[in-house]
Every structure is written in C-alpha cells, then in structure tokens.
Design a protein around this motif. Structure first.
Motif, PDB file in Angstrom:
ATOM      1  N   HIS A  51       3.523   1.425   3.818  1.00  0.00           N
ATOM      2  CA  HIS A  51       2.110   1.285   3.122  1.00  0.00           C
ATOM      3  C   HIS A  51       1.160   2.273   4.044  1.00  0.00           C
ATOM      4  CE1 HIS A  51       3.326  -2.049   0.662  1.00  0.00           C
ATOM      5  NE2 HIS A  51       4.040  -2.485   1.694  1.00  0.00           N
ATOM      6  N   TRP A  53      -1.571   4.195   4.352  1.00  0.00           N
ATOM      7  CA  TRP A  53      -2.938   4.289   3.803  1.00  0.00           C
ATOM      8  C   TRP A  53      -3.677   5.306   4.462  1.00  0.00           C
ATOM      9  CZ3 TRP A  53      -5.536  -1.419   4.284  1.00  0.00           C
ATOM     10  CH2 TRP A  53      -4.536  -2.211   3.426  1.00  0.00           C
ATOM     11  N   HIS A 109     -13.488   4.621   1.387  1.00  0.00           N
ATOM     12  CA  HIS A 109     -12.369   4.399   0.788  1.00  0.00           C
ATOM     13  C   HIS A 109     -12.301   3.491  -0.579  1.00  0.00           C
ATOM     14  CE1 HIS A 109      -9.683   5.315   4.147  1.00  0.00           C
ATOM     15  NE2 HIS A 109     -10.818   4.827   5.033  1.00  0.00           N
ATOM     16  N   PHE A 116      -3.140   5.625  -4.425  1.00  0.00           N
ATOM     17  CA  PHE A 116      -2.668   4.640  -3.645  1.00  0.00           C
ATOM     18  C   PHE A 116      -1.783   3.545  -4.719  1.00  0.00           C
ATOM     19  CE2 PHE A 116      -5.291   5.672  -0.594  1.00  0.00           C
ATOM     20  CZ  PHE A 116      -5.318   4.791   0.519  1.00  0.00           C
ATOM     21  N   ILE A 119      -0.909  -2.112  -5.126  1.00  0.00           N
ATOM     22  CA  ILE A 119      -0.965  -3.428  -4.287  1.00  0.00           C
ATOM     23  C   ILE A 119      -1.763  -2.730  -3.037  1.00  0.00           C
ATOM     24  CG2 ILE A 119       1.265  -2.699  -3.305  1.00  0.00           C
ATOM     25  CD1 ILE A 119      -0.010  -6.223  -3.955  1.00  0.00           C
ATOM     26  N   ASP A 120      -1.531  -1.630  -2.582  1.00  0.00           N
ATOM     27  CA  ASP A 120      -2.194  -1.137  -1.616  1.00  0.00           C
ATOM     28  C   ASP A 120      -3.630  -1.027  -1.614  1.00  0.00           C
ATOM     29  OD1 ASP A 120      -0.063  -0.863   0.544  1.00  0.00           O
ATOM     30  OD2 ASP A 120       0.693   0.621  -0.906  1.00  0.00           O
ATOM     31  N   ALA A 123      -5.094  -4.301  -1.624  1.00  0.00           N
ATOM     32  CA  ALA A 123      -5.133  -5.031  -0.068  1.00  0.00           C
ATOM     33  C   ALA A 123      -6.057  -4.183   0.861  1.00  0.00           C
ATOM     34  CB  ALA A 123      -3.615  -4.892   0.462  1.00  0.00           C
ATOM     35  N   GLN A 124      -6.156  -3.068   0.610  1.00  0.00           N
ATOM     36  CA  GLN A 124      -7.213  -2.365   1.253  1.00  0.00           C
ATOM     37  C   GLN A 124      -8.724  -2.673   0.780  1.00  0.00           C
ATOM     38  OE1 GLN A 124      -7.202   1.973   2.416  1.00  0.00           O
ATOM     39  NE2 GLN A 124      -8.618   2.134   0.813  1.00  0.00           N
TER      40      GLN A 124
END
Length: 152
Positions: A51, A53, A109, A116, A119-120, A123-124
């Motif tokens: 992951h 990022w 962001h 992305f 899920i990322d 989550a972020q």
C-alpha cells in the motif's frame, strides 16, 4: 494560590485530552522517524507493504521526504509537551500548529486520489478524517473546558 494559577497557566488536561494528544503524537512520530531516517523506504512503503501511498504521487525527492520527517518529529515534540503539561495556552497553540499542518496536507491528498486503489483511497481519507477529528475535538474541548479552582 497554586504555582500554575500564579503564573497565569491553567491545566486543562483530563484523561481524554491527554489521550488524544498522545494519539496525535504517536501518528506523528511514526511518520517522522520513518521519513527522516529511511526516506526511500518511507516513499516506497508507507503506510504498509503493498500500500505505497507516497510513491503513488511521484517523483521521489529525498530532501522533501526527510523534511516531512523532521517536521513530523517537531510536531511530535510539541504534542508530547502538551500531553505532559496540558496547560490551556500551550495546548491550544500546539493543536493549532498541528491543524495548520494537517488541514492542507489532508486537502491535498483528498484532491489527489487518482491512481489509488479504492481501499487505499478510503483508508487514507479515513486516517486523515480521524486525525483532523481528534485535533479539532481536542481544540474545542480545551477551549470550552471549564476550570474550577479550589482553595485559591
């Protein structure tokens, strides 16, 4: 009068406020130590294996990653100081500094999630919302907290 009262300082640190400050300090120290001391690893692997990022927003720049780490550690020092001695003025200033750094970071962001995995991205966004929510709630709590002085 207590020494704190004489100096114009009022402690506002209940358990929830101290816990929130420690939580924010923990989030900052993880980023700070990793980015400052292992910038390439931070770039390639934050927040977890599989992951990446940071690397989804190229290019890599060691100088900027190390700067982020140093600034995160500076915020850690301030947050720990406020957690250890949660005086109203100090805690308000520390939380304002934290939010001054975190709000534009979160906005950037949030506006740059292309590329992305879903899920990322989720989550972020949740991670930033949690940081911002805790920071804002602490600021409101410290600002509104009624302080009762006994035996002045």
């Amino acid at each position: 009068m207590s020494g704190l009262r004489e100096a114009g300082r009022v402690e506002v640190g209940g358990l929830a406020i101290r816990a929130g400050l420690w939580f924010l300090a923990l989030t900052e120290v993880v980023v700070g130590v990793w980015a400052l001391f292992a910038p390439a690893g931070f770039y390639a692997g934050f927040p977890a294996p599989g992951h990446p990022w940071v690397s989804l927003l190229p290019p890599y720049n060691e100088h900027l990653v190390r700067d982020v780490g140093a600034l995160s550690l500076a915020l850690t020092v301030a947050l720990v100081g406020a957690a250890l001695r949660p005086e109203r003025r100090l805690t308000v200033v520390v939380l304002l500094a934290f939010l001054t750094a975190t709000v534009p970071h979160a906005v950037f962001h949030t506006l740059h999630l292309h590329g992305f995995p879903a899920i990322d991205a989720m989550a972020q966004t949740i991670g930033f919302a949690l940081q911002l929510g805790v920071g804002a709630a602490l600021l409101v709590g410290v600002s509104r907290r009624r302080v009762v002085h006994s035996s002045e």
